[in-house]
Scaffold this motif. Sequence first.
Motif, mmCIF file in Angstrom:
data_model
loop_
_atom_site.group_PDB
_atom_site.id
_atom_site.type_symbol
_atom_site.label_atom_id
_atom_site.label_comp_id
_atom_site.label_asym_id
_atom_site.label_seq_id
_atom_site.Cartn_x
_atom_site.Cartn_y
_atom_site.Cartn_z
ATOM 1 N N SER A 5 54.565 82.047 97.253
ATOM 2 C CA SER A 5 54.453 80.622 97.507
ATOM 3 C C SER A 5 53.292 80.096 96.673
ATOM 4 O O SER A 5 52.160 80.559 96.809
ATOM 5 N N ILE A 6 53.562 79.144 95.818
ATOM 6 C CA ILE A 6 52.547 78.589 94.932
ATOM 7 C C ILE A 6 51.914 77.364 95.572
ATOM 8 O O ILE A 6 52.608 76.466 96.047
ATOM 9 N N ALA A 7 50.594 77.357 95.587
ATOM 10 C CA ALA A 7 49.839 76.201 96.083
ATOM 11 C C ALA A 7 49.057 75.613 94.923
ATOM 12 O O ALA A 7 48.525 76.338 94.087
ATOM 13 N N THR A 8 49.006 74.307 94.880
ATOM 14 C CA THR A 8 48.198 73.614 93.882
ATOM 15 C C THR A 8 47.682 72.331 94.515
ATOM 16 O O THR A 8 48.071 71.982 95.627
ATOM 17 N N LYS A 9 46.790 71.662 93.811
ATOM 18 C CA LYS A 9 46.138 70.482 94.387
ATOM 19 C C LYS A 9 46.336 69.259 93.508
ATOM 20 O O LYS A 9 46.628 69.370 92.330
ATOM 21 N N PHE A 10 46.123 68.105 94.124
ATOM 22 C CA PHE A 10 46.171 66.825 93.421
ATOM 23 C C PHE A 10 44.963 66.004 93.840
ATOM 24 O O PHE A 10 44.309 66.305 94.836
ATOM 25 N N GLY A 11 44.652 64.974 93.057
ATOM 26 C CA GLY A 11 43.695 63.990 93.512
ATOM 27 C C GLY A 11 42.404 63.847 92.760
ATOM 28 O O GLY A 11 41.756 62.824 92.866
ATOM 29 N N LEU A 12 41.981 64.835 91.998
ATOM 30 C CA LEU A 12 40.710 64.687 91.306
ATOM 31 C C LEU A 12 40.847 64.024 89.945
ATOM 32 O O LEU A 12 39.860 63.728 89.310
ATOM 33 N N GLY A 13 42.024 63.816 89.491
ATOM 34 C CA GLY A 13 42.209 63.159 88.204
ATOM 35 C C GLY A 13 43.100 63.975 87.305
ATOM 36 O O GLY A 13 43.523 65.071 87.655
ATOM 37 N N PRO A 14 43.361 63.453 86.122
ATOM 38 C CA PRO A 14 44.284 64.136 85.217
ATOM 39 C C PRO A 14 43.711 65.449 84.709
ATOM 40 O O PRO A 14 42.506 65.581 84.510
ATOM 41 N N TRP A 15 44.608 66.394 84.494
ATOM 42 C CA TRP A 15 44.214 67.681 83.946
ATOM 43 C C TRP A 15 43.853 67.485 82.495
ATOM 44 O O TRP A 15 44.462 66.708 81.768
ATOM 45 N N GLN A 16 42.824 68.183 82.063
ATOM 46 C CA GLN A 16 42.445 68.114 80.655
ATOM 47 C C GLN A 16 41.888 69.451 80.226
ATOM 48 O O GLN A 16 41.461 70.256 81.049
ATOM 49 N N THR A 17 41.861 69.692 78.931
ATOM 50 C CA THR A 17 41.309 70.917 78.396
ATOM 51 C C THR A 17 39.801 70.914 78.626
ATOM 52 O O THR A 17 39.140 69.914 78.352
ATOM 53 N N PRO A 18 39.245 72.011 79.151
ATOM 54 C CA PRO A 18 37.804 72.054 79.381
ATOM 55 C C PRO A 18 37.025 71.825 78.090
ATOM 56 O O PRO A 18 37.444 72.256 77.017
ATOM 57 N N THR A 19 35.888 71.146 78.215
ATOM 58 C CA THR A 19 35.083 70.855 77.026
ATOM 59 C C THR A 19 34.111 71.980 76.699
ATOM 60 O O THR A 19 33.603 72.036 75.592
#
Length: 170
Positions: A5-19
């Motif tokens: 079962s895969i869990a993931t989250k939403f709400g902190l903003g768009p995914w982006q490549t780490p700087t």
Amino acid sequence: RLEVSIATKFGLGPWQTPTIPSFLALPLNHLRRKVNRRPSSKSATTSAQNFHPIAYRAISQKSLARQLRGSLERLGVEQIGAYLGHECLPSFIEPEASMLLQRLKNEGKIQRLGIGVSAQDLWHAREEDFSSFELLQYNADNGELTRDLMNHFPEAQHHHHSLLKTALSK
């Protein structure tokens, strides 16, 4: 995948490549948390004096749809086992976004809905806002507060983290 079962989250903003690379980001994040550490409370009844609520942010239907689409693509799946609001309360989710979450759950794209937030934020939130959420994820570094939350939300499935935080910091 039938057994996972895969869990993931939403709400902190768009995914982006780490700087910055993770080998630097992880230690820097640890130091930031240590510097910004909130005083811990002894119990749910005394936690009000140490309570610092998370900042409000509106989670729109458009943002939620974009985040779910991105998660499904990155994970290479067609459905999510558990979808949790990350550091947000149900009141942050705009009505249209809440309706989208319910529709996606009814369609089977999302099996269970949850909220992942600090135990103190959860304790101070309005109980009636959580009726659509089956999972609660929060820090369990305060045993008394954890027990109080489990009693306060008996119908929810509780997932804990930071269980050893207090023991390891001594």
